[in-house]
Design a protein around this motif. Structure first.
Motif: not given
Length: 412
Positions: A103-108, A387-389, A398-403, A406-410
């Protein structure tokens, strides 16, 4: 095996409605106890007399066949539970959900689907307590299975550093009642309502060991037996008013309720202590499988919120567990995936959330019982928000890959 179980159930049904009964098999001591209950001032009701008369007319002295059928059903029930419960991993090495970042360093992230294209989400998507949502309780239910050494790290990854604190048993107050069973649970503390109110959550572990299987049987096997019998009785539902009394008397014959050291007793004692020592705090109970069933019992008994995932229900066993139908319909909520057979061990109360199980049609129904699969269903229907995926959602289910973020842009 299935034919043998069916034959055993049919023969047990035959015994139940024969002209002699239960008490002769259980022996003179059980008969004496029933007679004492019948004569006591507390039990002089029309319904109690009916229960007594039914029990004293139940069986013939065919002990072998009766107990063979009973034993076979119990073994099949235990083996089935073992086959699904042990997939949560050993408590010594299971480290919980594997996450994308924290949650502090979200990636997806998983977006909340638009209602226009995906229809209504589950009503419980927004159910919770202040900052805590239903998905958070799924996470906490899974946390009960994990190695205590990694618990605080997992809480920090999911909620943020210092937002939710794990209270280990070494830091319990000395006046907390000592455990009398094999119950495994964890206690966490957080602040809700912008830091204005304390909240304690007891997370109860589900079936993992052979002793847990015995706890399942002790708590719910009478309800399972009654449901089997009811299934074969013409117009079996007309007996629903009598079945809770039969289960109650079966429990009295089995063991004295005042001295019963069952899985639920230790959890109830802990919640009682928390309510007494922290009267202004909000107390809640959560759990999966056996832990969910215990959460339902504790929530209804002590009138505290309880969030269960795939928990056995308690409507037929309400007298055995010393709760009321009104409290079962008010305090616990049970999240039940479709095709999951284990919440069917007792009749459902009013507050349930039925969710999809996206397993393949060729998969066994028991795969719908997994807490990780249920958490993924909630995350992809309600959105991950902050929350982190969970990685298993895509990699295993087989759920879709989460979004990706990247550098503040989704990026989709």
């Amino acid at each position: 095996g299935a034919l043998y179980i069916g034959a055993s159930c049919l023969y047990m049904f035959h015994l139940v409605f024969d002209v002699k009964a239960f008490i002769e098999i259980l022996g003179p001591k059980a008969q004496y106890r029933l007679e004492q209950m019948y004569l006591s001032s507390k039990e002089k009701s029309v319904r109690a007399r009916r229960v007594y008369l039914l029990l004293t007319r139940l069986l013939q002295p065919q002990r072998g066949v009766f107990f063979l059928g009973f034993f076979t059903i119990a073994i099949i029930f235990a083996l089935t539970l073992a086959s699904l419960s042990l997939n949560e991993g050993s408590v010594t090495n299971y480290e919980g959900f594997e996450l994308y970042g924290n949650v502090s360093h979200p990636t997806h992230y998983v977006p909340r689907p638009a209602r226009e294209s995906n229809g209504f989400q589950y009503p419980s998507c927004d159910v919770g307590f202040s900052e805590l949502r239903l998905l958070d309780f799924a996470f906490l239910s899974d946390l009960a299975y994990t190695n205590p050494a990694t618990t605080q790290m997992q809480l920090d990854d999911w909620f943020g550093d210092g937002q939710v604190d794990y209270i280990s048993k070494e830091h319990y107050p000395s006046n907390i009642p000592k455990k009398t069973s094999n119950a495994v649970f964890k206690l966490v503390h957080t602040k809700i309502q912008d830091g204005e109110k304390d909240m304690y959550i007891v997370s109860v572990r589900g079936t993992t060991t052979a002793l847990d299987l015995l706890s399942d049987a002790q708590l719910w096997l009478p309800a399972i037996m009654m449901q089997i019998i009811r299934k074969f009785i013409p117009l079996g539902n007309i007996w629903n008013g009598l079945i809770p009394h039969l289960i109650y008397y079966m429990n009295i014959l089995e063991t004295s309720p005042s001295s019963r050291s069952a899985y639920d007793v230790d959890v109830i004692n802990l919640v009682k202590f928390l309510k007494k020592d922290f009267p202004k705090a909000l107390i809640a109970v959560t759990g999966h499988s056996l832990g969910g069933g215990v959460a339902i019992i504790a929530g209804a008994r002590l009138k505290v919120p309880a969030i269960a995932f795939s928990g056995p229900n308690a409507r037929l066993s309400f007298m055995k567990f010393n709760v009321t139908i009104e409290d079962l319909d008010k305090y616990p909520v049970n999240v039940i995936p479709e095709r999951d057979p284990f919440p069917m061990t007792d009749d459902k109360s009013l507050i349930t959330e039925n969710i999809r199980c996206r397993a393949k049609d060729t998969d066994a129904d028991v795969v719908c019982h997994e807490i990780t699969r249920s958490a993924c269903e909630l995350m992809y229907t309600c959105g991950s928000e902050n929350r982190p995926p969970i990685k298993e959602c895509h990699e295993k289910y087989d759920f879709p890959l989460p979004n990706r973020i990247d550098k503040g842009r989704v990026n989709a």
